[in-house]
Design a protein around this motif. Sequence first.
Motif, PDB file in Angstrom:
ATOM      1  N   VAL A 148       0.846  -1.194   0.000  1.00  0.00           N
ATOM      2  CA  VAL A 148       0.000   0.000   0.000  1.00  0.00           C
ATOM      3  C   VAL A 148       0.885   1.249   0.000  1.00  0.00           C
ATOM      4  CG1 VAL A 148      -1.763   1.278   1.278  1.00  0.00           C
ATOM      5  CG2 VAL A 148      -1.793  -1.219   1.286  1.00  0.00           C
ATOM      6  N   TRP A 149       0.536   2.214  -0.822  1.00  0.00           N
ATOM      7  CA  TRP A 149       1.291   3.466  -0.909  1.00  0.00           C
ATOM      8  C   TRP A 149       0.961   4.378   0.264  1.00  0.00           C
ATOM      9  CZ3 TRP A 149       5.264   3.996  -4.009  1.00  0.00           C
ATOM     10  CH2 TRP A 149       5.373   3.121  -5.083  1.00  0.00           C
ATOM     11  N   GLU A 150       2.023   4.917   0.900  1.00  0.00           N
ATOM     12  CA  GLU A 150       1.869   5.852   2.018  1.00  0.00           C
ATOM     13  C   GLU A 150       2.763   7.058   1.783  1.00  0.00           C
ATOM     14  OE1 GLU A 150       2.749   3.827   5.673  1.00  0.00           O
ATOM     15  OE2 GLU A 150       0.891   2.680   5.601  1.00  0.00           O
ATOM     16  N   THR A 151       2.387   8.175   2.368  1.00  0.00           N
ATOM     17  CA  THR A 151       3.210   9.372   2.280  1.00  0.00           C
ATOM     18  C   THR A 151       4.413   9.223   3.205  1.00  0.00           C
ATOM     19  OG1 THR A 151       1.898  10.415   4.009  1.00  0.00           O
ATOM     20  CG2 THR A 151       1.303  10.919   1.740  1.00  0.00           C
ATOM     21  N   VAL A 152       5.552   9.703   2.737  1.00  0.00           N
ATOM     22  CA  VAL A 152       6.768   9.727   3.549  1.00  0.00           C
ATOM     23  C   VAL A 152       7.109  11.178   3.882  1.00  0.00           C
ATOM     24  CG1 VAL A 152       9.237   9.179   3.560  1.00  0.00           C
ATOM     25  CG2 VAL A 152       7.635   7.620   2.470  1.00  0.00           C
ATOM     26  N   TRP A 153       6.885  12.069   2.909  1.00  0.00           N
ATOM     27  CA  TRP A 153       7.269  13.468   3.067  1.00  0.00           C
ATOM     28  C   TRP A 153       6.412  14.312   2.151  1.00  0.00           C
ATOM     29  CZ3 TRP A 153      10.023  16.163   6.409  1.00  0.00           C
ATOM     30  CH2 TRP A 153      10.439  17.444   6.080  1.00  0.00           C
ATOM     31  N   GLY A 154       6.134  15.534   2.578  1.00  0.00           N
ATOM     32  CA  GLY A 154       5.437  16.498   1.742  1.00  0.00           C
ATOM     33  C   GLY A 154       6.028  17.876   1.940  1.00  0.00           C
ATOM     34  N   HIS A 155       5.955  18.713   0.935  1.00  0.00           N
ATOM     35  CA  HIS A 155       6.457  20.074   1.039  1.00  0.00           C
ATOM     36  C   HIS A 155       5.513  20.998   0.287  1.00  0.00           C
ATOM     37  CE1 HIS A 155       9.915  23.135   0.400  1.00  0.00           C
ATOM     38  NE2 HIS A 155       9.236  23.390   1.491  1.00  0.00           N
ATOM     39  N   ARG A 156       4.973  21.991   0.995  1.00  0.00           N
ATOM     40  CA  ARG A 156       4.000  22.927   0.419  1.00  0.00           C
ATOM     41  C   ARG A 156       4.674  24.251   0.140  1.00  0.00           C
ATOM     42  NH1 ARG A 156       0.361  27.071   1.295  1.00  0.00           N
ATOM     43  NH2 ARG A 156      -1.852  26.685   0.990  1.00  0.00           N
ATOM     44  N   SER A 157       4.437  24.776  -1.057  1.00  0.00           N
ATOM     45  CA  SER A 157       4.954  26.097  -1.396  1.00  0.00           C
ATOM     46  C   SER A 157       4.088  27.168  -0.746  1.00  0.00           C
ATOM     47  CB  SER A 157       4.944  26.297  -2.917  1.00  0.00           C
ATOM     48  OG  SER A 157       3.611  26.478  -3.379  1.00  0.00           O
ATOM     49  N   THR A 158       4.568  28.381  -0.813  1.00  0.00           N
ATOM     50  CA  THR A 158       3.760  29.527  -0.414  1.00  0.00           C
ATOM     51  C   THR A 158       2.607  29.646  -1.404  1.00  0.00           C
ATOM     52  OG1 THR A 158       5.697  30.634   0.472  1.00  0.00           O
ATOM     53  CG2 THR A 158       3.799  32.026  -0.063  1.00  0.00           C
ATOM     54  N   GLY A 159       1.445  29.983  -0.914  1.00  0.00           N
ATOM     55  CA  GLY A 159       0.284  30.110  -1.790  1.00  0.00           C
ATOM     56  C   GLY A 159       0.300  31.405  -2.575  1.00  0.00           C
ATOM     57  N   ARG A 160      -0.418  31.384  -3.665  1.00  0.00           N
ATOM     58  CA  ARG A 160      -0.629  32.577  -4.472  1.00  0.00           C
ATOM     59  C   ARG A 160      -2.130  32.719  -4.685  1.00  0.00           C
ATOM     60  NH1 ARG A 160       2.799  31.396  -9.383  1.00  0.00           N
ATOM     61  NH2 ARG A 160       3.863  30.056  -7.966  1.00  0.00           N
ATOM     62  N   SER A 161      -2.566  33.873  -5.050  1.00  0.00           N
ATOM     63  CA  SER A 161      -3.978  34.123  -5.293  1.00  0.00           C
ATOM     64  C   SER A 161      -4.442  33.343  -6.527  1.00  0.00           C
ATOM     65  CB  SER A 161      -4.198  35.617  -5.520  1.00  0.00           C
ATOM     66  OG  SER A 161      -5.477  35.843  -6.053  1.00  0.00           O
ATOM     67  N   PRO A 162      -5.681  32.859  -6.506  1.00  0.00           N
ATOM     68  CA  PRO A 162      -6.215  32.195  -7.705  1.00  0.00           C
ATOM     69  C   PRO A 162      -6.244  33.118  -8.924  1.00  0.00           C
ATOM     70  CG  PRO A 162      -7.628  31.787  -5.815  1.00  0.00           C
ATOM     71  CD  PRO A 162      -6.613  32.817  -5.392  1.00  0.00           C
ATOM     72  N   ASP A 163      -6.174  34.440  -8.712  1.00  0.00           N
ATOM     73  CA  ASP A 163      -6.173  35.401  -9.819  1.00  0.00           C
ATOM     74  C   ASP A 163      -4.799  35.540 -10.479  1.00  0.00           C
ATOM     75  OD1 ASP A 163      -8.821  35.912  -9.209  1.00  0.00           O
ATOM     76  OD2 ASP A 163      -8.323  37.591  -7.888  1.00  0.00           O
ATOM     77  N   GLU A 164      -3.742  35.068  -9.804  1.00  0.00           N
ATOM     78  CA  GLU A 164      -2.388  35.156 -10.359  1.00  0.00           C
ATOM     79  C   GLU A 164      -2.171  34.048 -11.378  1.00  0.00           C
ATOM     80  OE1 GLU A 164       0.822  35.777  -7.477  1.00  0.00           O
ATOM     81  OE2 GLU A 164      -0.742  36.088  -5.978  1.00  0.00           O
ATOM     82  N   ASP A 165      -1.121  34.222 -12.183  1.00  0.00           N
ATOM     83  CA  ASP A 165      -0.758  33.180 -13.139  1.00  0.00           C
ATOM     84  C   ASP A 165      -0.504  31.876 -12.389  1.00  0.00           C
ATOM     85  OD1 ASP A 165      -0.938  34.866 -15.326  1.00  0.00           O
ATOM     86  OD2 ASP A 165       1.196  35.392 -15.284  1.00  0.00           O
ATOM     87  N   PRO A 166      -0.873  30.760 -12.980  1.00  0.00           N
ATOM     88  CA  PRO A 166      -0.640  29.476 -12.314  1.00  0.00           C
ATOM     89  C   PRO A 166       0.858  29.154 -12.266  1.00  0.00           C
ATOM     90  CG  PRO A 166      -1.518  29.127 -14.512  1.00  0.00           C
ATOM     91  CD  PRO A 166      -1.543  30.602 -14.261  1.00  0.00           C
ATOM     92  N   PRO A 167       1.252  28.323 -11.302  1.00  0.00           N
ATOM     93  CA  PRO A 167       2.665  27.931 -11.219  1.00  0.00           C
ATOM     94  C   PRO A 167       3.103  27.271 -12.522  1.00  0.00           C
ATOM     95  CG  PRO A 167       1.411  27.133  -9.316  1.00  0.00           C
ATOM     96  CD  PRO A 167       0.424  27.678 -10.300  1.00  0.00           C
ATOM     97  N   ALA A 168       4.255  27.701 -13.040  1.00  0.00           N
ATOM     98  CA  ALA A 168       4.781  27.164 -14.303  1.00  0.00           C
ATOM     99  C   ALA A 168       6.194  27.683 -14.483  1.00  0.00           C
ATOM    100  CB  ALA A 168       3.886  27.599 -15.470  1.00  0.00           C
ATOM    101  N   PRO A 169       6.958  27.160 -15.403  1.00  0.00           N
ATOM    102  CA  PRO A 169       6.684  26.088 -16.357  1.00  0.00           C
ATOM    103  C   PRO A 169       6.932  24.731 -15.700  1.00  0.00           C
ATOM    104  CG  PRO A 169       8.870  26.918 -16.735  1.00  0.00           C
ATOM    105  CD  PRO A 169       8.289  27.750 -15.604  1.00  0.00           C
ATOM    106  N   TRP A 170       6.414  23.704 -16.332  1.00  0.00           N
ATOM    107  CA  TRP A 170       6.592  22.326 -15.855  1.00  0.00           C
ATOM    108  C   TRP A 170       7.405  21.556 -16.871  1.00  0.00           C
ATOM    109  CZ3 TRP A 170       5.506  21.249 -11.023  1.00  0.00           C
ATOM    110  CH2 TRP A 170       4.637  22.109 -10.347  1.00  0.00           C
ATOM    111  N   PRO A 171       8.256  20.646 -16.383  1.00  0.00           N
ATOM    112  CA  PRO A 171       9.065  19.855 -17.330  1.00  0.00           C
ATOM    113  C   PRO A 171       8.204  18.941 -18.182  1.00  0.00           C
ATOM    114  CG  PRO A 171       9.487  19.173 -15.047  1.00  0.00           C
ATOM    115  CD  PRO A 171       8.515  20.300 -15.015  1.00  0.00           C
TER     116      PRO A 171
END
Length: 171
Positions: A148-171
């Motif tokens: 069964v898959w379980e979380t080992v670690w997580g890391h959350r970025s600082t949030g931005r407003s939904p009105d701002e450009d979305p996080p990018a670019p992605w590989p």
Amino acid sequence: AASLLRPAFFGRLAGRASDRFRSRASSRPAKPRAFSAVASSDEQQVRDLLKRIHTYRPDDDSYFDLWKGWTCRPSGNPASQEMMKAMMDSKDVTGVSGDLIDIKMLDFSEDRTMAYSAVVASATFSYKGTPNDDVYVFTNVFKKVDGVWETVWGHRSTGRSPDEDPPAPWP
């Protein structure tokens, strides 16, 4: 290439997590484990788990049962899931909800015992009366424990407003 990653890629984190999971696994009471029968493949199991752990409703008592590892908060301070639950249950945090927006990256170790992901998610809440409506990036590291898959670690970025450009670019 990313598809050739081995658990060693995760370095000391994987070793510490393995020791911790072995000791915890022996002390955990036997109970049905979510997601083990839900999906037929590792990828689908992790995708289901990602959806579940990045969708939060305050009346969902099972939410924190899904998190097994630690989370590094936007402040840079790590917190156990017990600490996160206490924070979310405090009077300082109210009106909480969250949703998975998109899975941007998901990859597995060659032996399919570890995986990592990057997702974009949203959270709406008030902290000490200050409203927050965030879109953020969250990285997750998973380990397969007893099938069964379980979380080992997580890391959350600082949030931005939904009105701002979305996080990018992605590989």
